[in-house]
Design an enzyme around this catalytic site. Sequence first.
Site, PDB file in Angstrom:
ATOM      1  N   TYR A  51       5.773  11.339   5.725  1.00 54.73           N
ATOM      2  CA  TYR A  51       4.862  10.209   5.434  1.00 54.73           C
ATOM      3  C   TYR A  51       5.128  10.044   3.877  1.00 54.73           C
ATOM      4  O   TYR A  51       5.364   8.634   3.408  1.00 54.73           O
ATOM      5  CB  TYR A  51       3.371  10.710   5.504  1.00 54.73           C
ATOM      6  CG  TYR A  51       2.238   9.912   5.147  1.00 54.73           C
ATOM      7  CD1 TYR A  51       2.334   8.464   5.314  1.00 54.73           C
ATOM      8  CD2 TYR A  51       1.263  10.142   4.449  1.00 54.73           C
ATOM      9  CE1 TYR A  51       1.772   7.519   5.063  1.00 54.73           C
ATOM     10  CE2 TYR A  51       0.271   9.256   4.106  1.00 54.73           C
ATOM     11  CZ  TYR A  51       0.524   7.837   4.343  1.00 54.73           C
ATOM     12  OH  TYR A  51      -0.462   6.957   3.894  1.00 54.73           O
ATOM     13  N   LYS A  95       6.776   6.436   2.365  1.00 54.29           N
ATOM     14  CA  LYS A  95       6.012   5.804   1.603  1.00 54.29           C
ATOM     15  C   LYS A  95       6.836   5.606   0.123  1.00 54.29           C
ATOM     16  O   LYS A  95       6.744   4.542  -0.499  1.00 54.29           O
ATOM     17  CB  LYS A  95       4.512   6.106   1.314  1.00 54.29           C
ATOM     18  CG  LYS A  95       3.549   5.675   2.524  1.00 54.29           C
ATOM     19  CD  LYS A  95       3.216   4.136   2.306  1.00 54.29           C
ATOM     20  CE  LYS A  95       2.769   3.680   3.421  1.00 54.29           C
ATOM     21  NZ  LYS A  95       2.745   2.166   3.313  1.00 54.29           N
ATOM     22  N   ALA A 121       0.751  -1.111   0.031  1.00 53.47           N
ATOM     23  CA  ALA A 121       0.004  -0.011   0.102  1.00 53.47           C
ATOM     24  C   ALA A 121       0.652   1.293  -0.028  1.00 53.47           C
ATOM     25  O   ALA A 121       1.823   1.358   0.849  1.00 53.47           O
ATOM     26  CB  ALA A 121      -0.876   0.000   1.306  1.00 53.47           C
TER      27      ALA A 121
END
Length: 325
Positions: free
Chosen positions: A149, A153, A117
């Site tokens: 963040y 990711k 994800a």
Amino acid sequence: MKVFITGGAGFVGGHLSETFLDAGHDVEILDDLSTGSIENIEHLKGRKGFSYAIDTVMNERLTAELIDRADVVVHLAAAVGVKLIVESPVRTIETNVHATEIVLSHANKKRKKVLIASTSEVYGKSTDVPFREDGDLVMGASIKGRWSYACSKAIDEFLALAYHKERKLPVVVFRLFNTVGPRQTGRYGMVIPNFVRQALSGQPITVFGDGEQRRCFTDISDVVGALLKLSESEEAVGQVINIGNDSREVSIMDLAKLVKEKAKSSSEIVLVPYAQAYEEGFEDMPRRIPNLTKIKNLIGYEPKVDLDGILDRVIDHFMTNQGRI
Ligand code: UDP
């Protein structure tokens, strides 16, 4: 097929588990309930083929064992929500980077297919909308906590693609765009559950900044349907894929008005400066629209639930659960 879902008791994980079970697959989940909740899987307990473990992905032995038992791994466990990220950056970076390292290295040992994800947040401040998967990622300065963040990711994406390129691990990276639906909590900042809770309880609806920033919202049912198909797609392997809904772009101010109207609320709509809502110097994205060409070609994806449908579902859920979202 047996599917192992990390973060399976999160908002997305609970819905995804149900989708895989409905399709006749077995599902095993792992969740440390840090942001997930047992309520997200309550309705699945006792269903044939469903099992869960409450522990962290950092428990490497357990994670390795669960990966061994699965045919496909979906790695959802992560720190999410802009509010959480700004308030707990250490946790965000460590969880997002280290957990993915563990999942990929063990999946690689047993050659298991992994869906990783990621998020539309990685496009950062790019203004090149609609965002294509091969477009530039435009991050802000490292002194601005929000970007941790996106960066964490992006590292997950690089690592997954590196495993694919160098070790031939079958990986699929998917980027979720503002996903919403029943059972999503507003605790970590997400706008729609917050607006709905505020509207239904008569509290002020808090629009951050000037409210001119725009988003496209995707219903969770469209997302989990796409993930089921991607898990079965050979062509998706080695790809980075947007999952979203491009049918309606809405400003956050208009969203507040729409929620107020649909909830028949008398709440006032108030503007809250970003510095007060998050932190001094906070940077928001003005627009975020997915380019969906790739996923349409890969699996014939067509989002079905529009913004009205999304809001109706969330309001209905909130009302029947007396505000417990
Ligand atoms: N937002 C808002 N009020 C809230 C929560 C969020 O105005 O109570 C704004 C937020 O600043 C952003 C948009 O709504 O511009 C979407 O926020 P969310 O955290 O849901 O997702 P993001 O797009 O930031 O990842």
